[in-house]
Motif scaffolding. Structure first.
Motif, PDB file in Angstrom:
ATOM      1  N   VAL A 181      44.040  25.486  40.208  1.00 62.74           N
ATOM      2  CA  VAL A 181      42.582  25.846  40.547  1.00 62.74           C
ATOM      3  C   VAL A 181      41.919  27.331  41.820  1.00 62.74           C
ATOM      4  O   VAL A 181      41.637  28.223  41.222  1.00 62.74           O
ATOM      5  N   PHE A 182      42.505  27.481  42.931  1.00 66.34           N
ATOM      6  CA  PHE A 182      42.205  27.843  43.953  1.00 66.34           C
ATOM      7  C   PHE A 182      42.850  29.395  43.277  1.00 66.34           C
ATOM      8  O   PHE A 182      42.191  30.192  43.479  1.00 66.34           O
ATOM      9  N   LEU A 183      44.258  29.218  42.429  1.00 71.90           N
ATOM     10  CA  LEU A 183      44.228  30.745  41.848  1.00 71.90           C
ATOM     11  C   LEU A 183      43.233  31.742  41.280  1.00 71.90           C
ATOM     12  O   LEU A 183      43.129  32.640  41.032  1.00 71.90           O
ATOM     13  N   ASN A 184      43.364  30.716  40.163  1.00 77.79           N
ATOM     14  CA  ASN A 184      42.476  30.997  39.151  1.00 77.79           C
ATOM     15  C   ASN A 184      40.655  31.340  39.600  1.00 77.79           C
ATOM     16  O   ASN A 184      40.418  32.388  39.108  1.00 77.79           O
ATOM     17  N   ALA A 185      40.656  30.456  40.622  1.00 75.58           N
ATOM     18  CA  ALA A 185      39.795  31.357  41.380  1.00 75.58           C
ATOM     19  C   ALA A 185      39.660  32.576  41.789  1.00 75.58           C
ATOM     20  O   ALA A 185      38.431  33.256  41.680  1.00 75.58           O
ATOM     21  N   ILE A 186      39.826  33.039  42.766  1.00 74.76           N
ATOM     22  CA  ILE A 186      40.742  34.345  42.888  1.00 74.76           C
ATOM     23  C   ILE A 186      41.163  35.474  42.363  1.00 74.76           C
ATOM     24  O   ILE A 186      40.472  36.662  42.566  1.00 74.76           O
ATOM     25  N   PHE A 187      41.456  34.494  41.244  1.00 75.48           N
ATOM     26  CA  PHE A 187      41.580  35.783  40.123  1.00 75.48           C
ATOM     27  C   PHE A 187      40.495  36.022  39.162  1.00 75.48           C
ATOM     28  O   PHE A 187      40.487  37.298  39.299  1.00 75.48           O
ATOM     29  N   GLY A 188      40.444  35.314  39.224  1.00 73.94           N
ATOM     30  CA  GLY A 188      38.891  35.598  38.501  1.00 73.94           C
ATOM     31  C   GLY A 188      37.860  36.469  38.676  1.00 73.94           C
ATOM     32  O   GLY A 188      36.974  36.943  38.906  1.00 73.94           O
ATOM     33  N   GLY A 189      37.722  35.850  40.529  1.00 76.11           N
ATOM     34  CA  GLY A 189      37.213  36.476  41.575  1.00 76.11           C
ATOM     35  C   GLY A 189      37.042  38.113  42.344  1.00 76.11           C
ATOM     36  O   GLY A 189      36.578  39.129  41.510  1.00 76.11           O
ATOM     37  N   VAL A 190      38.758  38.027  41.735  1.00 76.48           N
ATOM     38  CA  VAL A 190      39.265  39.880  41.643  1.00 76.48           C
ATOM     39  C   VAL A 190      39.262  40.054  40.660  1.00 76.48           C
ATOM     40  O   VAL A 190      38.532  41.811  40.991  1.00 76.48           O
ATOM     41  N   THR A 191      39.143  40.176  39.286  1.00 75.09           N
ATOM     42  CA  THR A 191      38.693  40.972  37.840  1.00 75.09           C
ATOM     43  C   THR A 191      37.084  41.136  37.930  1.00 75.09           C
ATOM     44  O   THR A 191      36.651  42.158  37.889  1.00 75.09           O
ATOM     45  N   LEU A 192      36.123  40.093  38.169  1.00 75.03           N
ATOM     46  CA  LEU A 192      35.135  40.350  38.467  1.00 75.03           C
ATOM     47  C   LEU A 192      34.438  41.578  39.122  1.00 75.03           C
ATOM     48  O   LEU A 192      33.393  42.407  39.273  1.00 75.03           O
ATOM     49  N   GLY A 193      35.331  41.355  40.559  1.00 77.59           N
ATOM     50  CA  GLY A 193      34.790  42.091  41.175  1.00 77.59           C
ATOM     51  C   GLY A 193      35.081  43.844  40.672  1.00 77.59           C
ATOM     52  O   GLY A 193      35.007  44.904  40.715  1.00 77.59           O
ATOM     53  N   ALA A 194      36.587  43.810  39.251  1.00 75.36           N
ATOM     54  CA  ALA A 194      36.689  44.986  39.184  1.00 75.36           C
ATOM     55  C   ALA A 194      35.900  45.818  38.566  1.00 75.36           C
ATOM     56  O   ALA A 194      34.769  46.625  38.401  1.00 75.36           O
TER      57      ALA A 194
END
Lengths: 337, 348
Positions: free
Chosen positions: A43-56
């Motif tokens: 869950v944590f990793l998905n949030a991190i990656f989701g955040g990074v892509t959203l940031g992109a």
């Protein structure tokens, strides 16, 4: 970087420590005790990656916004409308040609032309009147939003990515360990990885163009002192046109990206306008690295907030902005006005 | 101002100095219930006064303080929410049901504190930055009220928020509500006029024109600006409470981004140089909003396109007359007076 570490050794240490902890959280397998406290690592990793892509995605929208502001001192509050317009146009083009990739250059050119028309016909007439320009962009965003509602209606659209990008891909990051001792690697939608990769490439390319080419030199000189640049014989209006077209085109392409991994509907324009506002306020007005940093921070805080405190995720974004304003009004990487 | 005027005028009563057009306007507004129908009184005029008050608070900040703040609608909505929460509403679990003499002051005070806090953040920046920051905070307020269910009751908000029946009058009936909004609008208008001529207002205008000089003269620039936000918040809060009473409900959409932009449109279209501007802008907006669907339908267009009409009107005003309808009017007057000889007053 070196100057910063020399000037603020304590802060540098704290930032480095936080970064190290963060990276360790991402790469190291979590023990059971940690999973009890922080929830599952997946869950944590998905949030991190989701955040990074959203940031992109935020970076794609906000970098054009901040570039236009930095050079022309023009707060283009119709930037969100350009984003949504790009998304709708991209949807039409990809439906018509059946190709996701053709949509990108077509939309870049079309929305870029809209940007050129805006700069040449609207903003050039009221140069130097910042407040009036801002008001005009507000009026334009109202008009464009209603025109788009007229043409495309109130339903939401999703742009489909090509087949070879649609599945998940396995990343070399441990997301958990099965009881049998087998290591599970993180699976993540490949289209999102492609978007992240593209955003990084665009970011680096922008940095290179700004810092290594003649055009970039002109833009940087214009950001620092417009009048001086014009006085030294540069046709600054052409530079303005180029930058406005590029920023608008980038926002349009971001619209396709946003339409692919989220959806397009009326109201998305204000959402992304707000996001780019917050990103450039946090990162620093007119700074490309600032936009990247701000987009990363806002994207991460939004996604992590959504996972760990769903009710208050908006408040986190807002709190970050308020804190930055209170302690560093020019933004994290902004220069003093 | 008073120094420049000849002595004779200062000896006359202030009431004699009110221009006749104002008496005519006052009479017109006071006798309106005698001939206008209920829909016009409640929906058109009531709404005009309410939006006018909220836009007036923006006009005060922008015109006298030089700060274009987009937070005013959120402040108004905050006051509306507070009335719903501390007073009575259809949501019995959250509403406390305090009596009106307690919940209205509480609502205004909380809204004023909210506006002051936002102002304290916003005054750290200038010009276009202020617009961006207040817009971002207004959006955050909208999303927060939509997601928070414990205090703001999320998406659905509060319904059945009605004014107290004071003195045996149902204040939601068209005629009492018309007089209520008219009275509040007049008080707010007078307050803005008074403050703009009081030392505080004059200092604020000095700060607007040259903050560095005012700081050098020993005035606390930041404190004056924040105090201006507080004063404007109180006006917006009164407008917000009346708005809730008129709609009998409040939801996050009340302070959504379109509503926030609408207030700016109203103030700019009316003109942000004088306090009467926002009311003119509000009247134009409300008339357009109420009657444009019929007009658009008559031209064979869908009635939903009124936003386009308002947006285009706003663009035209910003393009051709940056100080709004008032600016148009003043330009017309100066053109007329230029046709007369300035010395003899004779027509050329």
């Amino acid at each position: 970087m070196q100057a910063f570490t020399k000037r603020y050794p304590v802060w540098s240490l704290i930032i480095a420590l936080l970064l190290a902890i963060f990276l360790w959280l991402i790469f190291a397998p979590w023990s059971d005790g940690m999973e009890d406290v922080m929830g599952r690592k997946r869950v944590f990793l998905n949030a991190i990656f989701g955040g990074v892509t959203l940031g992109a995605l935020y970076f794609l929208v906000a970098s054009g916004f901040t570039l236009i502001f930095g050079l022309m001192r023009n707060v283009n509050l119709a930037h969100g409308s350009l984003y949504l317009l790009g998304g709708y146009l991209g949807f039409e083009v990809s439906e018509w040609t059946g190709s996701w990739f053709i949509a990108f250059p077509v939309v870049f050119v079309l929305v870029g032309i809209v940007g050129i028309v805006l700069q040449n016909q609207v903003f050039r007439r009221m140069e130097g009147e910042e407040l009036r320009q801002t008001m005009v962009t507000i009026g334009l965003s109202v008009v464009i939003a209603d025109l788009m509602l007229w043409i495309w209606g109130g339903q939401s659209y999703t742009i489909y990515s090509p087949d070879w990008l649609s599945g998940p891909m396995t990343l070399p990051i441990v997301s958990g360990v099965r009881s049998s001792g087998e290591i599970i690697y993180l699976k993540y939608p490949s289209v999102r990885m492609a978007i992240l990769f593209a955003a990084i490439v665009i970011g680096i390319a922008m940095w290179l163009v700004l810092n290594r080419t003649r055009l970039g030199m002109l833009v940087r000189a214009g950001v620092d002192d417009r009048e001086m640049l014009a006085a030294s014989g540069v046709r600054i209006q052409y530079v303005f046109l180029a930058v406005f077209a590029f920023g608008a085109g980038l926002a349009g392409m971001a619209g396709i990206v946003g339409g692919t991994f989220q959806s397009l509907s009326p109201g998305e324009d204000t959402r992304f306008l707000l996001a780019s506002l917050v990103v450039v306020i946090v990162g620093g007005m007119g700074s490309i690295p600032g936009a990247a940093l701000g987009a990363l921070i806002i994207g991460l805080s939004e996604q992590l907030g959504l996972v760990y405190a769903p009710t208050y995720s908006v408040v986190f974004t807002f709190l970050i902005m308020a804190l930055v304003l209170a302690f560093r009004p020019q933004g994290l990487l902004g220069e003093k006005q | 101002m008073a120094l420049a005027e000849p002595k004779t005028t200062s000896q006359t009563l202030w009431i004699e100095r009110v221009p006749p057009i104002w008496w005519a306007l006052m009479l017109f507004l006071l006798t309106m219930p005698a001939w206008a129908n209920d829909f016009f009184l409640f929906q058109v005029m009531g709404w005009t006064f309410i939006l006018g008050m909220i836009a007036l608070s923006l006009m005060f900040l922008a015109g006298y303080g030089g700060m274009v703040s987009l937070i005013q609608m959120s402040v108004a909505a905050m006051a509306g929410y507070m009335v719903a929460i501390f007073g009575a509403s259809g949501m019995g679990d959250i509403s406390m049901g305090l009596p009106w003499w307690l919940n209205i002051p509480i609502a205004i005070i909380i809204a004023a504190i909210f506006g002051t806090l936002v102002g304290a953040l916003a005054v750290r920046t200038e010009g276009i930055y202020t617009i961006m920051i207040t817009l971002a905070i207004a959006a955050a307020f909208f999303y927060f009220t939509r997601q928070n269910y414990t205090i703001f009751n999320g998406y659905s908000g509060f319904n059945l928020v009605v004014p107290p029946s004071l003195f045996g009058v149902d204040w939601r009936q068209p005629m009492p509500f018309y007089y209520l909004t008219l009275g509040c609008a007049a008080i707010c208008y007078a307050a803005v006029i008074y403050v703009s001529r009081a030392p505080f207002g004059l200092t604020l205008q000095g700060v607007r024109d040259n903050p560095r000089r005012m700081a050098a003269l020993g005035f606390n620039v930041t404190a004056h600006r924040i105090a201006a936000y507080t004063f404007a918040s109180v006006i917006a809060a009164i407008g917000g409470i009346l708005l809730v009473w008129q709609n009998a409900q409040i939801a996050p959409g009340t302070a959504g981004i379109p509503a926030v932009i609408d207030i700016l449109v109203i103030a700019v279209v009316g003109g942000i140089t004088r306090p009467i501007g926002p009311f003119i802008g509000a009247l134009i907006y409300v008339l357009l909003r109420t009657f444009s669907p019929d007009v658009l339908l008559a031209f064979g267009l869908s009635g939903e396109r009124f936003k386009l009409l308002i947006g285009l009107g706003f663009l035209a005003i910003v393009f051709f007359s940056p100080d709004g309808v008032l600016g148009l009017w003043e330009r017309w007057r100066t053109r007329r007076s230029r046709e007369r000889d300035p010395l003899t007053g004779e027509q050329k």
